[in-house]
Design an enzyme around this catalytic site. Structure first.
Site, mmCIF file in Angstrom:
data_model
loop_
_atom_site.group_PDB
_atom_site.id
_atom_site.type_symbol
_atom_site.label_atom_id
_atom_site.label_comp_id
_atom_site.label_asym_id
_atom_site.label_seq_id
_atom_site.Cartn_x
_atom_site.Cartn_y
_atom_site.Cartn_z
ATOM 1 N N HIS A 235 29.176 31.613 46.089
ATOM 2 C CA HIS A 235 27.930 31.479 45.315
ATOM 3 C C HIS A 235 26.744 31.045 46.173
ATOM 4 C CE1 HIS A 235 30.172 31.653 41.480
ATOM 5 N NE2 HIS A 235 31.084 30.925 42.106
HETATM 6 C C1 BDR Z 1 28.561 26.261 42.175
HETATM 7 O O1 BDR Z 1 29.369 25.148 41.803
HETATM 8 C C2 BDR Z 1 30.059 24.663 42.933
HETATM 9 O O2 BDR Z 1 31.412 24.527 42.611
HETATM 10 C C3 BDR Z 1 29.847 25.641 44.049
HETATM 11 O O3 BDR Z 1 29.754 25.001 45.311
HETATM 12 C C4 BDR Z 1 28.553 26.316 43.688
HETATM 13 O O4 BDR Z 1 27.448 25.593 44.190
HETATM 14 C C5 BDR Z 1 29.096 27.513 41.495
HETATM 15 O O5 BDR Z 1 29.097 27.369 40.108
#
Ligand code: BDR
Ligand code: CA
Length: 308
Positions: A235
């Site tokens: 992400h």
């Molecule tokens: C986001 O939540 C975290 O678990 C990840 O690092 C990312 O920033 C994705 O939903």
């Protein structure tokens, strides 16, 4: 010319890939880092940040930030990211943080670099919310503020409606959306921000630093399957890819709110897609991603980090 970027981060496997990519890529100059609780505790995210720097041989000042959300209780995700919040064979490093809070380090960088600076906040948002409360002119000082978080026109990944970073601190996310015009890079695009399986395999077979990066790239929940995508979505790296090449993401302007009412939509983004509120747009929302270009930029940066 490389772009100066300050990262507020909670490593976390996708954060680690993002940092490796940014540290390695010629077109990014990482001027500073602040840590925040999120994927794991603030102790772990700060330790992990130092380990990521050490593994690649980089020296960037780190400021420790908030250890809990502004209002809610912290909900960590070691079940996805690993026991200490980060998979892989990590160096044992001394934590040597700056004598300044993460929120203040954001503002300090904004004052120092002004409109040359981009802020990228890729964890829960208490540091940025506090920075904005202390210095409301922050958005006017800098070039851009990117957030990884939220789900504007798609479903959530920790509740049916809410994305993890916004759900972990809805109050902070709400304040940031109200206090700054940001680029919100949410699950609408990041669920598609996966990497090629061959790239992961190449790194796994190479071992060493590359082997550790393969562990970051192939992070999965204990159940083995990743929610909402057919491969692990990196992400946070979507933010860096777009900072490097603005053709990676397509943005549209919308009016956003964040639900803080404690019900089933707690932490969800309310996106006024059809203009029914009559409110002027307050955010740029990522609505599409060029996955091929995203992967190219990610691979270039990560390969350079691994060879440093
Ligand atoms: C986001 O939540 C975290 O678990 C990840 O690092 C990312 O920033 C994705 O939903
Ligand atoms: Ca993150």
């Amino acid at each position: 010319m490389s772009r100066k970027v300050f990262f507020d981060t909670d490593p976390g496997c996708d954060d680690a890939v993002m940092l490796a990519m940014a540290l390695g890529h010629d077109e990014i100059d990482v001027v500073g880092l602040s840590t925040v609780c999120g994927n794991t505790t603030i102790e772990n995210t700060t330790q992990n940040t130092h380990a990521i720097l050490e593994l690649g041989g980089y020296d960037v000042p780190v400021a420790r930030g908030c250890g809990r959300p502004l209002v809610d209780d912290l909900d960590t995700a070691e079940w996805i990211h690993g026991e200490n919040g980060l998979h892989g064979d990590l160096p044992d490093v001394d934590v040597d943080t700056r004598d300044i809070h993460g929120a203040d380090a954001i503002t300090e960088a904004a004052r120092e670099y002004g409109d040359e600076l981009t802020i990228a906040a890729v964890g829960p948002l208490p540091n940025l919310a506090i920075a904005l409360a202390k210095e409301p002119r922050l958005p006017d000082l800098v070039e851009d503020i990117y957030l990884m978080g939220g789900a504007a026109m798609t479903s959530g990944n920790v509740t049916p409606m809410a994305e993890a970073n916004f759900h972990n601190d809805p109050a902070a996310a709400s304040r940031v959306i109200q206090d700054a015009t940001t680029r919100m890079v949410g699950l609408d695009v990041t669920n598609r921000a996966t990497v090629a399986p061959e790239f992961i395999e190449e790194f796994r077979e190479a071992g060493g630093v590359r082997g550790t990066i393969a562990e970051w790239l192939d992070y999965r929940p204990d159940s083995g399957t990743y929610p909402l995508s057919d491969a692990p979505a990196i992400h946070d790296a979507a933010v860096v890819a777009d900072i490097i090449d603005e053709s990676v993401l397509t943005f549209e302007e919308y009016y956003l709110d964040v639900d803080t009412t404690g019900g089933p939509c707690h932490g969800a983004v309310i996106c006024d897609e059809h203009g029914t509120t009559d409110n002027e747009p307050n955010s740029r929302v990522a609505v599409d991603i060029d996955v091929r270009r995203y992967r190219e930029v990610l691979e270039t940066g990560v390969r350079a980090y691994a060879s440093a």
